[in-house]
Design a protein around this motif. Sequence first.
Motif, PDB file in Angstrom:
ATOM      1  N   MET A 107      17.117 -16.214  -7.986  1.00  0.00           N
ATOM      2  CA  MET A 107      18.370 -16.083  -7.285  1.00  0.00           C
ATOM      3  C   MET A 107      18.340 -16.988  -6.053  1.00  0.00           C
ATOM      4  SD  MET A 107      20.357 -12.661  -6.154  1.00  0.00           S
ATOM      5  CE  MET A 107      20.716 -12.386  -7.870  1.00  0.00           C
ATOM      6  N   ASP A 108      19.409 -17.706  -5.830  1.00  0.00           N
ATOM      7  CA  ASP A 108      19.496 -18.628  -4.715  1.00  0.00           C
ATOM      8  C   ASP A 108      19.694 -17.845  -3.400  1.00  0.00           C
ATOM      9  OD1 ASP A 108      19.813 -21.312  -3.530  1.00  0.00           O
ATOM     10  OD2 ASP A 108      21.881 -20.628  -3.216  1.00  0.00           O
ATOM     11  N   ARG A 109      18.746 -18.006  -2.501  1.00  0.00           N
ATOM     12  CA  ARG A 109      18.769 -17.252  -1.247  1.00  0.00           C
ATOM     13  C   ARG A 109      20.015 -17.567  -0.415  1.00  0.00           C
ATOM     14  NH1 ARG A 109      13.718 -16.750   2.973  1.00  0.00           N
ATOM     15  NH2 ARG A 109      14.836 -15.598   4.594  1.00  0.00           N
ATOM     16  N   ASN A 110      20.358 -18.829  -0.313  1.00  0.00           N
ATOM     17  CA  ASN A 110      21.507 -19.231   0.484  1.00  0.00           C
ATOM     18  C   ASN A 110      22.811 -18.657  -0.087  1.00  0.00           C
ATOM     19  OD1 ASN A 110      22.687 -20.660   2.679  1.00  0.00           O
ATOM     20  ND2 ASN A 110      23.322 -22.251   1.246  1.00  0.00           N
ATOM     21  N   ALA A 111      22.961 -18.715  -1.387  1.00  0.00           N
ATOM     22  CA  ALA A 111      24.174 -18.192  -2.029  1.00  0.00           C
ATOM     23  C   ALA A 111      24.271 -16.676  -1.853  1.00  0.00           C
ATOM     24  CB  ALA A 111      24.185 -18.552  -3.509  1.00  0.00           C
ATOM     25  N   GLU A 112      23.160 -16.002  -2.000  1.00  0.00           N
ATOM     26  CA  GLU A 112      23.165 -14.546  -1.838  1.00  0.00           C
ATOM     27  C   GLU A 112      23.499 -14.163  -0.396  1.00  0.00           C
ATOM     28  OE1 GLU A 112      20.462 -10.714  -3.191  1.00  0.00           O
ATOM     29  OE2 GLU A 112      19.528 -12.688  -3.115  1.00  0.00           O
ATOM     30  N   PHE A 113      22.964 -14.914   0.552  1.00  0.00           N
ATOM     31  CA  PHE A 113      23.256 -14.632   1.952  1.00  0.00           C
ATOM     32  C   PHE A 113      24.737 -14.886   2.258  1.00  0.00           C
ATOM     33  CE2 PHE A 113      23.544 -15.211   6.467  1.00  0.00           C
ATOM     34  CZ  PHE A 113      22.735 -14.182   6.938  1.00  0.00           C
ATOM     35  N   LYS A 114      25.273 -15.975   1.743  1.00  0.00           N
ATOM     36  CA  LYS A 114      26.684 -16.273   1.961  1.00  0.00           C
ATOM     37  C   LYS A 114      27.571 -15.179   1.379  1.00  0.00           C
ATOM     38  CE  LYS A 114      26.540 -21.255   2.459  1.00  0.00           C
ATOM     39  NZ  LYS A 114      26.953 -22.555   1.906  1.00  0.00           N
ATOM     40  N   PHE A 115      27.173 -14.636   0.234  1.00  0.00           N
ATOM     41  CA  PHE A 115      27.928 -13.543  -0.366  1.00  0.00           C
ATOM     42  C   PHE A 115      27.942 -12.335   0.571  1.00  0.00           C
ATOM     43  CE2 PHE A 115      28.184  -9.587  -2.735  1.00  0.00           C
ATOM     44  CZ  PHE A 115      29.380  -9.768  -3.403  1.00  0.00           C
ATOM     45  N   MET A 116      26.777 -11.994   1.139  1.00  0.00           N
ATOM     46  CA  MET A 116      26.721 -10.854   2.072  1.00  0.00           C
ATOM     47  C   MET A 116      27.574 -11.100   3.306  1.00  0.00           C
ATOM     48  SD  MET A 116      22.892  -9.308   2.222  1.00  0.00           S
ATOM     49  CE  MET A 116      22.214 -10.875   2.744  1.00  0.00           C
ATOM     50  N   ALA A 117      27.519 -12.297   3.849  1.00  0.00           N
ATOM     51  CA  ALA A 117      28.319 -12.623   5.034  1.00  0.00           C
ATOM     52  C   ALA A 117      29.807 -12.518   4.704  1.00  0.00           C
ATOM     53  CB  ALA A 117      27.970 -14.013   5.541  1.00  0.00           C
ATOM     54  N   SER A 118      30.182 -12.983   3.529  1.00  0.00           N
ATOM     55  CA  SER A 118      31.572 -12.881   3.093  1.00  0.00           C
ATOM     56  C   SER A 118      31.973 -11.419   2.919  1.00  0.00           C
ATOM     57  CB  SER A 118      31.755 -13.642   1.782  1.00  0.00           C
ATOM     58  OG  SER A 118      33.050 -13.490   1.292  1.00  0.00           O
ATOM     59  N   PHE A 119      31.101 -10.625   2.333  1.00  0.00           N
ATOM     60  CA  PHE A 119      31.345  -9.188   2.173  1.00  0.00           C
ATOM     61  C   PHE A 119      31.570  -8.555   3.543  1.00  0.00           C
ATOM     62  CE2 PHE A 119      30.060  -4.760   1.960  1.00  0.00           C
ATOM     63  CZ  PHE A 119      30.668  -4.306   0.800  1.00  0.00           C
ATOM     64  N   ALA A 120      30.758  -8.932   4.514  1.00  0.00           N
ATOM     65  CA  ALA A 120      30.877  -8.380   5.865  1.00  0.00           C
ATOM     66  C   ALA A 120      32.226  -8.714   6.484  1.00  0.00           C
ATOM     67  CB  ALA A 120      29.748  -8.906   6.753  1.00  0.00           C
ATOM     68  N   MET A 121      32.676  -9.923   6.288  1.00  0.00           N
ATOM     69  CA  MET A 121      33.939 -10.350   6.895  1.00  0.00           C
ATOM     70  C   MET A 121      35.154  -9.714   6.226  1.00  0.00           C
ATOM     71  SD  MET A 121      33.307 -14.295   7.878  1.00  0.00           S
ATOM     72  CE  MET A 121      31.808 -14.835   7.084  1.00  0.00           C
ATOM     73  N   GLN A 122      34.999  -9.322   4.960  1.00  0.00           N
ATOM     74  CA  GLN A 122      36.130  -8.770   4.210  1.00  0.00           C
ATOM     75  C   GLN A 122      36.147  -7.244   4.178  1.00  0.00           C
ATOM     76  OE1 GLN A 122      36.139 -10.557   0.314  1.00  0.00           O
ATOM     77  NE2 GLN A 122      35.936 -12.604   1.155  1.00  0.00           N
ATOM     78  N   SER A 123      35.105  -6.606   4.674  1.00  0.00           N
ATOM     79  CA  SER A 123      34.983  -5.154   4.553  1.00  0.00           C
ATOM     80  C   SER A 123      35.494  -4.433   5.794  1.00  0.00           C
ATOM     81  CB  SER A 123      33.523  -4.764   4.335  1.00  0.00           C
ATOM     82  OG  SER A 123      33.092  -5.231   3.088  1.00  0.00           O
ATOM     83  N   CYS A 124      35.888  -3.211   5.559  1.00  0.00           N
ATOM     84  CA  CYS A 124      36.254  -2.316   6.648  1.00  0.00           C
ATOM     85  C   CYS A 124      35.107  -1.311   6.782  1.00  0.00           C
ATOM     86  CB  CYS A 124      37.559  -1.593   6.333  1.00  0.00           C
ATOM     87  SG  CYS A 124      37.985  -0.363   7.576  1.00  0.00           S
ATOM     88  N   PHE A 125      34.312  -1.451   7.810  1.00  0.00           N
ATOM     89  CA  PHE A 125      33.133  -0.613   7.957  1.00  0.00           C
ATOM     90  C   PHE A 125      33.429   0.747   8.567  1.00  0.00           C
ATOM     91  CE2 PHE A 125      30.989  -4.854   7.747  1.00  0.00           C
ATOM     92  CZ  PHE A 125      30.386  -4.621   6.524  1.00  0.00           C
ATOM     93  N   ASP A 126      34.700   1.096   8.656  1.00  0.00           N
ATOM     94  CA  ASP A 126      35.060   2.449   9.072  1.00  0.00           C
ATOM     95  C   ASP A 126      34.728   3.445   7.961  1.00  0.00           C
ATOM     96  OD1 ASP A 126      36.000   1.527  11.484  1.00  0.00           O
ATOM     97  OD2 ASP A 126      38.100   1.500  10.860  1.00  0.00           O
ATOM     98  N   GLU A 127      34.633   2.947   6.733  1.00  0.00           N
ATOM     99  CA  GLU A 127      34.360   3.800   5.579  1.00  0.00           C
ATOM    100  C   GLU A 127      32.862   3.814   5.264  1.00  0.00           C
ATOM    101  OE1 GLU A 127      36.846   2.906   2.238  1.00  0.00           O
ATOM    102  OE2 GLU A 127      38.510   2.342   3.545  1.00  0.00           O
ATOM    103  N   ASP A 128      32.323   5.012   5.071  1.00  0.00           N
ATOM    104  CA  ASP A 128      30.897   5.170   4.762  1.00  0.00           C
ATOM    105  C   ASP A 128      30.471   4.341   3.555  1.00  0.00           C
ATOM    106  OD1 ASP A 128      30.534   6.975   6.831  1.00  0.00           O
ATOM    107  OD2 ASP A 128      30.675   8.750   5.543  1.00  0.00           O
ATOM    108  N   ILE A 129      31.285   4.343   2.521  1.00  0.00           N
ATOM    109  CA  ILE A 129      30.913   3.662   1.281  1.00  0.00           C
ATOM    110  C   ILE A 129      30.734   2.159   1.505  1.00  0.00           C
ATOM    111  CG2 ILE A 129      33.281   3.354   0.445  1.00  0.00           C
ATOM    112  CD1 ILE A 129      30.255   4.256  -1.745  1.00  0.00           C
ATOM    113  N   CYS A 130      31.549   1.572   2.361  1.00  0.00           N
ATOM    114  CA  CYS A 130      31.414   0.136   2.649  1.00  0.00           C
ATOM    115  C   CYS A 130      30.126  -0.153   3.401  1.00  0.00           C
ATOM    116  CB  CYS A 130      32.612  -0.362   3.449  1.00  0.00           C
ATOM    117  SG  CYS A 130      34.115  -0.442   2.472  1.00  0.00           S
ATOM    118  N   ARG A 131      29.782   0.701   4.361  1.00  0.00           N
ATOM    119  CA  ARG A 131      28.527   0.512   5.091  1.00  0.00           C
ATOM    120  C   ARG A 131      27.336   0.703   4.165  1.00  0.00           C
ATOM    121  NH1 ARG A 131      31.453   3.759   8.486  1.00  0.00           N
ATOM    122  NH2 ARG A 131      30.015   5.527   8.269  1.00  0.00           N
ATOM    123  N   ASP A 132      27.414   1.695   3.281  1.00  0.00           N
ATOM    124  CA  ASP A 132      26.317   1.931   2.332  1.00  0.00           C
ATOM    125  C   ASP A 132      26.155   0.761   1.363  1.00  0.00           C
ATOM    126  OD1 ASP A 132      25.683   4.378   3.457  1.00  0.00           O
ATOM    127  OD2 ASP A 132      26.841   5.528   1.990  1.00  0.00           O
TER     128      ASP A 132
END
Length: 84
Positions: free
Chosen positions: A1-26
């Motif tokens: 698995m490409d480390r850079n691509a996986e990290f970019k996916f997480m960063a994108s997830f962070a920017m698009q998520s609403c962390f007010d919800e437990d499920i998103c933080r989990d």
Amino acid sequence: MDRNAEFKFMASFAMQSCFDEDICRDRFRMLWTAYCLHHNLDVDTASYDSDLRELWEAVAADEEDTSDWSDFDSFGIFMCRYLV
């Protein structure tokens, strides 16, 4: 698995998520846990801390304060729960 691509996916997830919800933080913590396992990152190492800091910057840009974290230190404690 490409480390850079996986990290970019997480960063994108962070920017698009609403962390007010437990499920998103989990889900976010599970993505981080999988990322660390895929790339052999151990808690409190330079590589781990560097990536976590970069991820925190993506999170803090939109939602710095949740019921699980309010600063980088509390974010770090939350994110390493399944790794220690």
